[in-house]
Design an enzyme around this catalytic site. Structure first.
Site, short mmCIF file in Angstrom:
data_model
loop_
_atom_site.label_atom_id
_atom_site.label_comp_id
_atom_site.label_asym_id
_atom_site.label_seq_id
_atom_site.Cartn_x
_atom_site.Cartn_y
_atom_site.Cartn_z
N LYS A 91 -0.12 15.39 4.91
CA LYS A 91 0.01 14.85 6.75
C LYS A 91 -0.60 15.97 7.59
O LYS A 91 -0.53 16.95 7.27
CB LYS A 91 1.68 14.35 6.59
CG LYS A 91 2.16 14.36 7.98
CD LYS A 91 3.55 14.19 8.01
CE LYS A 91 4.18 13.72 9.15
NZ LYS A 91 5.33 13.17 9.35
N SER B 240 6.80 8.58 10.94
CA SER B 240 5.78 9.21 11.52
C SER B 240 4.63 8.96 10.91
O SER B 240 3.37 10.17 10.46
CB SER B 240 6.74 10.51 12.23
OG SER B 240 6.73 11.81 10.98
N SER C 230 10.79 9.15 8.02
CA SER C 230 9.30 9.78 8.16
C SER C 230 8.13 9.48 6.78
O SER C 230 7.64 9.22 7.56
CB SER C 230 8.77 10.82 9.22
OG SER C 230 8.78 10.42 10.28
#
Ligand code: GLN
Length: 472
Positions: free
Chosen positions: A65, A140, A164
């Site tokens: 990420k 996310s 997330s």
């Protein structure tokens, strides 16, 4: 599975395998990656082919990420304000991955600064759900989930502040784990709300999640909240005979999609068939969790994001020198998107003199009550089971202009972060072609039991075998 992949790579070529992944990424429509580390990754794969190491993840490519710092590879949090920022150091988890021979293949798209539930707040366009490219992948960590589900990467890391990792795992039909607060070092994770967040794995199978956790967990002196780990792989297949599972009554009923509710009840029957027993339990303060979470998360965010002033990293202002106040506000107006601005404003308000007691302090008190709910429940049962998300993936654009409806979708994930306990999401059914996620929640540092139950469920069900290959 990663163990099989390792064997294939040893027998074949890691370089070829990785090249094929990059081709797939380029051909695909997912927009799961924002930065590719093609050159260094291919070089590392080549050197693995010449001289394979012995690490647990030797030769295995992994996607990371954007908010996890990677030395020499851009880490921009999917924000304009950090575009072009190349960290001079690796996050602890990256050091651990590299030490075990993993190859960092690139960085994945996310909601800007991890603020969101759909990956639509990214400054670099939304990521698409590989099961239906008109739908969001969740957020996310949407890029990290979509690339694994869509066959662009064998595994990835995300971060979970209020869901997330688990939300996109659920929407994309893969496995995602939020570890106990403190189990994984946050050193090098660009902070959104540090009292809530943990880095966690996203993979196709429970075993792979256990393997990645084994690698990334453990004490790190640079994160004083980090703790020693135990071992997750040896007892993974122990089964769940005799385990007591609690069903939180507040996590079912109104607002939960019918198909989601049915799949989760079917999953509970499967667990029962495997020798577990279940009973209803209550987490009575659930109704206050969203309010407490959003006050705390936004307050912490407003303070954490104050460091992005355009002077030290990321976006710079060209032209003549101006005073600090002008530069600070111009850079921030240009660099942050609307959701980040909204949260900085609300968080600043909640922390300001006169309102601190009414909002922030109150939210902290509610947080204690929520944690107490979980401690009480775990006196009666070993694990809790619930839907991960009340709904399956929704269409891109459907909710982005209604922030409250997005916040509400986090109802079953944020209490877990407030309490600091671990939880996994794993596939347990489909609503049409869209996956549904089962959430299994454990007591603090109860990852071993969470993983054992997830492994038993996965072994008894076919959901993880289905892939969206046809639609990508
Ligand atoms: N959707 C939640 C939020 O917007 C959770 C995000 C996260 O876990 N990073 O804050």
């Amino acid at each position: 599975m990663l163990s099989e992949l390792k064997a294939t790579l040893l027998a074949g070529s890691a370089e070829e395998y990785l090249s094929r992944l990059y081709e797939r990424i380029e051909r695909g429509k997912l927009n799961a990656f924002t930065t590719l580390a093609r050159e260094t990754a291919l070089r590392e794969a080549k050197s693995f082919d010449q001289n394979p190491g012995k690490g647990l993840l030797a030769g295995v490519p992994i996607a990371i990420k954007e908010c996890i710092s990677t030395k020499g590879i851009e880490s921009n949090c999917s924000s304009r304000i950090l575009q072009g920022y190349i960290p001079p150091y690796d996050a602890h988890v990256i050091e651990r991955l590299r030490a075990e021979g993993a190859i960092i293949m690139g960085k994945t798209n996310m909601d800007e600064f991890a603020m969101g539930t759909s990956t639509e707040t990214s400054a670099f366009g939304p990521t698409r759900n590989p099961w239906d490219i008109d739908c969001v992948p969740g957020g996310s960590s949407g890029g990290s989930a979509a690339c694994v589900a869509g066959g662009e990467a064998p595994c990835s890391l995300g971060s979970d502040t209020g869901g997330s990792v688990r939300c996109p795992a659920s929407f994309c039909g893969i496995v995602g784990l939020k570890p106990t607060y403190g189990l994984v070092s946050r050193y090098g994770l660009i902070a959104y709300a540090n009292s809530l967040e943990q880095i966690g794995p996203l993979t196709r199978t429970v075993k792979d999640t256990a393997l990645l956790l084994e690698v990334i967990a453990g004490h790190d002196w640079r994160d004083s909240t980090s703790a020693e780990k135990s071992s997750y792989l040896p007892d993974l297949d122990r089964g769940i005979y005799g385990m007591k599972i609690g069903i939180p009554k507040e996590y079912f009923g109104e607002g939960v999609n019918e198909k989601v509710e049915k799949s989760v009840w079917d999953a509970i029957s499967v667990l029962e068939g495997l020798g577990a027993s279940w009973q209803e339990v209550s987490l009575p303060h659930t109704q206050y969790a969203l309010a407490a979470y959003y006050v705390i998360a936004m307050s912490e965010a407003s303070s954490n994001l104050a460091r992005f002033d355009g002077l030290r990293y990321g976006l710079r202002q060209a032209g003549e020198d101006r005073d600090w106040h002008t530069t600070f506000s111009e850079i921030r107006s240009k660099g942050f998107g609307p959701e980040v601005k909204r949260r900085i404003l609300l968080g600043t308000y909640a922390l300001s003199a006169g309102y601190y007691g009414r909002y922030y302090l109150k939210a902290l008190k509610v947080r204690t009550l929520i944690k107490e709910d979980f401690l009480q429940a775990f006196k009666q049962v070993d694990l809790l089971a619930s839907p991960t998300m009340p709904i399956p993936a929704f269409r891109i654009g459907e909710r982005i202009n209604d922030p409250l409806s997005l916040y509400k979708a986090d109802i079953f994930t944020v209490p877990i972060n407030l309490a600091g306990v671990p939880a996994i999401s794993l596939p347990c059914g489909f609503a049409g072609q869209l996956p549904i996620g089962l959430q299994l929640i454990g007591p603090h540092f109860g990852e071993a039991a969470v993983l054992q139950a997830a492994q038993a469920f996965e072994a008894a069900t076919p959901y993880h075998e289905r892939t969206p290959e046809e639609v990508v």
